[in-house]
Motif scaffolding. Structure first.
Motif, PDB file in Angstrom:
ATOM      1  N   THR A 223       0.804  -1.219   0.000  1.00 33.69           N
ATOM      2  CA  THR A 223       0.000   0.000   0.000  1.00 33.69           C
ATOM      3  C   THR A 223       0.838   1.270   0.000  1.00 33.69           C
ATOM      4  N   GLY A 224       2.151   1.114   0.076  1.00 30.34           N
ATOM      5  CA  GLY A 224       3.028   2.267   0.229  1.00 30.34           C
ATOM      6  C   GLY A 224       3.586   2.357   1.627  1.00 30.34           C
ATOM      7  N   SER A 225       2.846   1.818   2.601  1.00 31.63           N
ATOM      8  CA  SER A 225       3.312   1.832   3.986  1.00 31.63           C
ATOM      9  C   SER A 225       3.407   0.435   4.585  1.00 31.63           C
ATOM     10  N   ARG A 226       2.713  -0.552   3.989  1.00 39.42           N
ATOM     11  CA  ARG A 226       2.746  -1.903   4.529  1.00 39.42           C
ATOM     12  C   ARG A 226       2.280  -2.887   3.461  1.00 39.42           C
ATOM     13  N   GLU A 227       2.510  -4.176   3.728  1.00 40.00           N
ATOM     14  CA  GLU A 227       2.022  -5.236   2.866  1.00 40.00           C
ATOM     15  C   GLU A 227       0.704  -5.783   3.403  1.00 40.00           C
ATOM     16  N   GLU A 228      -0.154  -6.232   2.501  1.00 46.02           N
ATOM     17  CA  GLU A 228      -1.438  -6.797   2.889  1.00 46.02           C
ATOM     18  C   GLU A 228      -1.745  -8.004   2.010  1.00 46.02           C
ATOM     19  N   ILE A 229      -2.429  -8.980   2.585  1.00 43.35           N
ATOM     20  CA  ILE A 229      -2.997 -10.089   1.825  1.00 43.35           C
ATOM     21  C   ILE A 229      -4.474  -9.776   1.645  1.00 43.35           C
TER      22      ILE A 229
END
Length: 331
Positions: A223-229
């Motif tokens: 997201t630009g600041s963290r990874e997500e599933i």
């Protein structure tokens, strides 16, 4: 041109109205050279380079060999090996390995025997596309569990997750992300998403899910600041933390019986589902339900299969445009 198909399109901007750095996380290194998973290295069905786009019985055909059994999965590729799942003699499920250069069948690895789950007549016992990291091939077979196979055809490990209680059977494909195998199974009882250590098959985390109907495949985004599933399934889209499976956010808007895989482009995540619902979502947030206005502004053009109204095709993100577009049913 307005969107006219009876299908739900869900767009997830990082900030309201402003495209952010949301992007799909792609395999790195040698894995970028091959088609190693569902929808390829981009996770969006996009291929780089020049490829033939016309075929006939003889044109652009190097070889042709029969494949035993039935299956709805897609083949994957690593170096000179092609991997494909199939089911023969009813629920006997197997992973096949062909030589890319001449089509020779090199080996067949049979998954552990399991009871036959109920299937829709168009489904098969081998509908999930396998994934590979160049060390092992990972295949989800529903009632027969998740199997990891070494490139020589020997079994690395196997995990049993019990019987699938979904009326059309299983179909979602596993995702490889930073040394883990991530997949989800929505079903009438005991829906879950799980992350397993790719080398050992041990559970890193397993999170219960409320959704009960869906056949999609998870994706990994940044997201630009963290990874997500991110999982797009029946009635809503949900995001989890890759490290521990913690629920980050969810949003309603999908309809039921969701099959397509999300895509990312132009700072947005696009999800689609059958029938009709007008919503968009926002990743990068935490711990609450999100509902946004029913129009897509400053977004991307979508390429839709002519039979998109069936709700089974995943969208493609395309060129950027700046024209305000309304979803079906809205002025």
């Amino acid at each position: 041109m307005p969107l006219t198909t009876r299908r739900s399109f869900l767009a997830a901007p990082l900030a309201f109205g402003q495209p952010g750095p949301v992007r799909m996380i792609e395999p790195q290194g040698e894995a970028r050279q091959y088609w190693t998973r569902w929808r390829g290295p981009s996770g969006q069905g996009l291929a780089e380079g020049s490829y033939p786009d016309r075929w006939s019985a003889t044109e652009n055909v190097r070889w042709k060999v029969p494949v035993p059994g039935r299956g709805n999965s897609s083949p994957i590729l690593w170096r000179d090996r092609i991997f494909l799942t199939t089911a023969t003699d009813g629920p006997r499920r197997a992973l096949l390995c062909f030589r890319r250069s001449d089509g020779k069948l090199l080996w067949e690895h049979e998954a552990p025997a399991a009871a036959a789950e109920k299937l829709y007549w168009k489904n098969t016992y081998a509908s999930s596309t396998p994934a590979t990291d160049g060390e092992r091939v990972y295949a989800w077979f529903g009632n027969a569990g998740l199997t990891a196979v070494n490139l020589d055809g020997s079994r690395a490990w196997h995990r049993d997750f019990g019987g699938v209680t979904l009326y059309h059977g299983s179909a979602g494909s596993p995702l490889l992300h930073r040394g883990r195998v991530i997949f989800f199974q929505d079903q009438r009882r005991g829906s879950f998403i799980a992350s397993l250590d790719a080398a050992t098959g041990k559970t890193v985390w397993q999170t219960p899910r409320e959704e009960r109907i869906g056949w999609g495949t998870p994706v990994a985004i940044h997201t630009g600041s963290r990874e997500e599933i991110v999982v797009s399934s029946g009635n809503r889209v949900t995001a989890y933390a890759p490290d521990d499976g913690k629920l980050l956010w969810y949003c309603s808007g999908n309809t039921f019986e969701t099959i397509p895989t999300p895509v990312a482009g132009n700072g947005l995540i696009y999800c689609s589902s059958p029938r009709r619902s007008d919503t968009r979502h926002s990743p990068g947030r935490s711990g609450r339900r999100i509902r946004l206005p029913p129009c897509l502004a400053d977004t991307a053009r979508l390429a839709i299969h002519p039979f998109a109204a069936t709700g089974r095709q995943s969208p493609l993100s395309g060129e950027r445009h700046d024209r305000r577009r309304h979803l079906p049913g809205r002025a």
